[in-house]
Design a protein around this motif. Structure first.
Motif, short mmCIF file in Angstrom:
data_model
loop_
_atom_site.label_atom_id
_atom_site.label_comp_id
_atom_site.label_asym_id
_atom_site.label_seq_id
_atom_site.Cartn_x
_atom_site.Cartn_y
_atom_site.Cartn_z
N ASP A 181 0.43 -1.54 -0.51
CA ASP A 181 -0.20 0.01 -0.24
C ASP A 181 0.89 1.64 -0.63
OD1 ASP A 181 -2.59 -1.31 0.53
OD2 ASP A 181 -1.37 -2.05 2.05
N LEU A 182 1.97 1.41 0.50
CA LEU A 182 2.94 2.12 0.37
C LEU A 182 4.58 1.91 0.79
CD1 LEU A 182 2.44 5.24 2.49
CD2 LEU A 182 4.78 3.69 2.78
N ASP B 264 0.83 4.43 -9.11
CA ASP B 264 0.80 5.07 -8.10
C ASP B 264 0.70 5.59 -6.52
OD1 ASP B 264 -1.34 6.85 -9.75
OD2 ASP B 264 -2.49 5.56 -10.05
N LEU B 265 1.68 4.06 -6.56
CA LEU B 265 2.04 4.03 -4.63
C LEU B 265 2.30 5.29 -4.01
CD1 LEU B 265 3.98 0.59 -4.83
CD2 LEU B 265 2.10 0.74 -3.72
N PRO B 266 2.53 4.96 -3.25
CA PRO B 266 3.00 6.40 -2.36
C PRO B 266 4.46 6.33 -2.00
CG PRO B 266 1.44 5.78 -0.77
CD PRO B 266 0.98 5.06 -2.28
N SER C 106 -2.05 9.38 6.31
CA SER C 106 -2.81 10.61 5.10
C SER C 106 -2.19 9.78 4.03
CB SER C 106 -1.71 11.67 5.17
OG SER C 106 -1.88 13.09 4.66
N LEU C 107 -1.68 9.16 3.87
CA LEU C 107 -0.48 8.74 2.65
C LEU C 107 -2.18 7.45 1.89
CD1 LEU C 107 2.93 9.24 2.18
CD2 LEU C 107 1.24 10.74 0.85
N LEU C 108 -2.08 6.85 3.32
CA LEU C 108 -2.88 5.44 3.16
C LEU C 108 -4.36 6.23 2.47
CD1 LEU C 108 -1.60 3.18 4.91
CD2 LEU C 108 -1.09 3.28 2.65
N ARG C 109 -4.72 7.18 3.06
CA ARG C 109 -6.08 8.05 3.05
C ARG C 109 -6.38 8.39 1.77
NH1 ARG C 109 -5.74 9.70 8.40
NH2 ARG C 109 -4.99 12.10 7.34
N GLU D 237 -8.17 5.07 -5.27
CA GLU D 237 -8.38 3.71 -5.73
C GLU D 237 -10.04 3.82 -6.15
OE1 GLU D 237 -7.08 1.01 -2.91
OE2 GLU D 237 -5.39 0.90 -4.22
N GLU D 238 -11.15 4.18 -5.02
CA GLU D 238 -12.08 4.05 -4.80
C GLU D 238 -12.94 5.38 -6.57
OE1 GLU D 238 -14.27 5.75 -1.48
OE2 GLU D 238 -13.29 4.17 -0.35
#
Length: 464
Positions: free
Chosen positions: A48-49, A76-78, A118-121, A127-128
């Motif tokens: 996810d990151l 798009d991976l942070p 923050s980045l995961l949010r 993605e949604e």
């Protein structure tokens, strides 16, 4: 586990320390030792990151970002970089290369965890949007195309500080570096920030005197509909990792951990505005896709896909309020003859004009949908039998009162329509499918009675 994080560092002890730090926050840490291992590790664990050392045995954090960008599924991976040294120029280069943030060793756990959250949010929200776009048959948008570049040039940025003189000083320093319209506000001027046109980005100073009010303002801006889509960047002034972490957790899109810096703020602002432009266009794509999925492309009316749930909602509401409603099916008479004699372009012209005329005689709360080739459905919420009868006659007269001008026809062509109507709601039990079936039977009765007329179950009213 809350998520998977790919940890990249050439020194195994550094990887282990970060893994322990992440495990304490219930993240699953997967390890890699160099740039060459990044793709295989990322494709295997689908992180996810990414948390990477700034310097690696075979490259840099920027090389990690470029490697991930080459794979569409990972682009798009942070990415957060961890640096061993105080090097502002290297930090700026990393940010310019697309790294989301650069943290200094030893990594402060508070700011690290806040930045990860923050980045995961942000990634989850993106993605949604992408899923909604795909569901509405949208298309992949580049990070910043011509339309996005135009929106960036027209962006407005609000500079908010506890002392208005600070905001004005920021404006003077930023103006030569940014192409945006800059305006200044005091931190208490929430009403000014809410007034249209709302700024595309809002920069908020969090100094020792204004950290509390500034954080409350930040949370307020992120919660309100008017400013929810504005980019918010917090500037702890002076630098304070705990205030920066609090700002991220309250919804800031980005923070300047080292305090106000023109070059860094310009880089972060440009990046965030590009992300905003892309999300705005994704939302437009989703809205347009959903609209297209529910509209008849020829007439612009709603289609059957929309009409059925609309009717279900009207019926459900009527069952709760005791109101009546009307359901009508209307069918153009001898439509096949129009196509055969004058051609399909003439038939299309009849459908388009008929839709326009019928829509004009219905109320704003009423639905008119094209549900078949030359068949239309009307739903009138709250209609009494008297109102339904008058509306059905108005639909019939809208078509037969004035001949149609058609391509390929020597003169105006008379067109008529038959309408079958039925009442639903109070005192009328049964499903909406049963109501539609009754309306269809009423339409059949109108056709059998000679066409160009209305049948309203249980009564019949002929058109004038």
């Amino acid at each position: 586990m809350q998520g998977t994080i790919l940890v990249i560092d050439g020194v195994s002890t550094n990887r282990i320390m970060l893994k322990v730090q992440l495990a304490a926050a219930y993240y699953d840490a997967v390890q890699a030792g160099c740039v060459a291992e990044v793709l295989q590790a990322a494709r295997t664990c689908r992180p996810d990151l990414v948390l990477t050392a700034m310097s690696l045995p075979d490259g840099t954090a920027a090389d990690v970002k470029r490697t991930l960008a080459a794979d569409e599924a990972l682009a798009d991976l942070p990415v957060i970089a961890v640096s061993d040294w105080e090097g502002q120029q290297a930090r700026l280069q990393a940010l310019a290369a697309g790294i989301d943030d650069v943290l200094q060793k030893p990594v402060d756990d508070v700011i690290l965890q806040a930045r990860i959250r923050s980045l995961l949010r942000a990634r989850s929200a993106s993605e949604e949007l992408n899923l909604q776009r795909d569901a509405s048959q949208g298309f992949i948008l580049p990070l910043c195309d011509r339309a996005g570049a135009e929106s960036l040039r027209n962006a407005a940025v609000a500079l908010v500080a506890e002392d208005p003189r600070t905001a004005m000083a920021w404006r003077d320093r930023l103006s030569p570096a940014l192409p945006y319209a800059l305006r200044t506000h005091a931190i208490s001027d929430i009403q000014g920030l809410m007034q249209a046109p709302v700024a595309d980005a809002i920069i908020i100073e969090l100094n020792e005197a204004s950290a509390g009010p500034g954080l409350r303002l930040l949370a307020d801006l992120r919660a309100r509909a008017a400013t929810r889509k504005s980019v918010v960047i917090a500037v702890p002034n002076p630098a304070d990792p705990h205030i920066a972490a609090e700002a991220l957790d309250r919804g800031a899109h980005d923070v300047l951990q080292s305090g106000f810096d023109v070059e860094e703020l310009a880089l972060r602002l440009n990046t965030q505005l590009q992300h905003k432009a892309r999300k705005d266009r994704l939302r437009d794509s989703v809205r347009n896709g959903l609209r297209a999925a529910n509209l008849d492309p020829m007439t612009g009316l709603y289609n059957r896909r929309y009409a059925k749930p609309f009717l279900d909602r009207v019926a459900h509401s009527a069952s709760e309020t005791g109101e009546k409603f009307a359901v009508m099916l209307a069918d153009l008479d001898h439509f096949k003859r129009i196509n055969d004699v004058y051609g399909h372009p003439a038939g299309d012209a009849v459908l388009i004009e008929a839709a326009r005329r019928m829509q004009a005689v219905l109320g704003p709360a009423d639905l008119l949908a094209r549900v078949g080739g030359e068949e239309f459905m009307a739903v009138l919420p709250g209609a009494t039998e008297a109102k339904a009868g008058l509306a059905a006659i108005a639909l019939c007269n809208a078509i037969n009162s004035t001949p149609f001008q058609l391509p390929g026809a020597a003169g105006p062509v008379r067109v008529t329509i038959s309408v079958g109507a039925v009442m639903g709601g109070a005192g009328h039990g049964g499903s909406t499918a049963a109501l539609v079936e009754k309306a269809d039977q009423a339409l059949y009765d109108a056709k059998n009675a000679g066409r160009n007329q209305v049948t309203l179950t249980p009564e019949r009213t002929e058109a004038a």
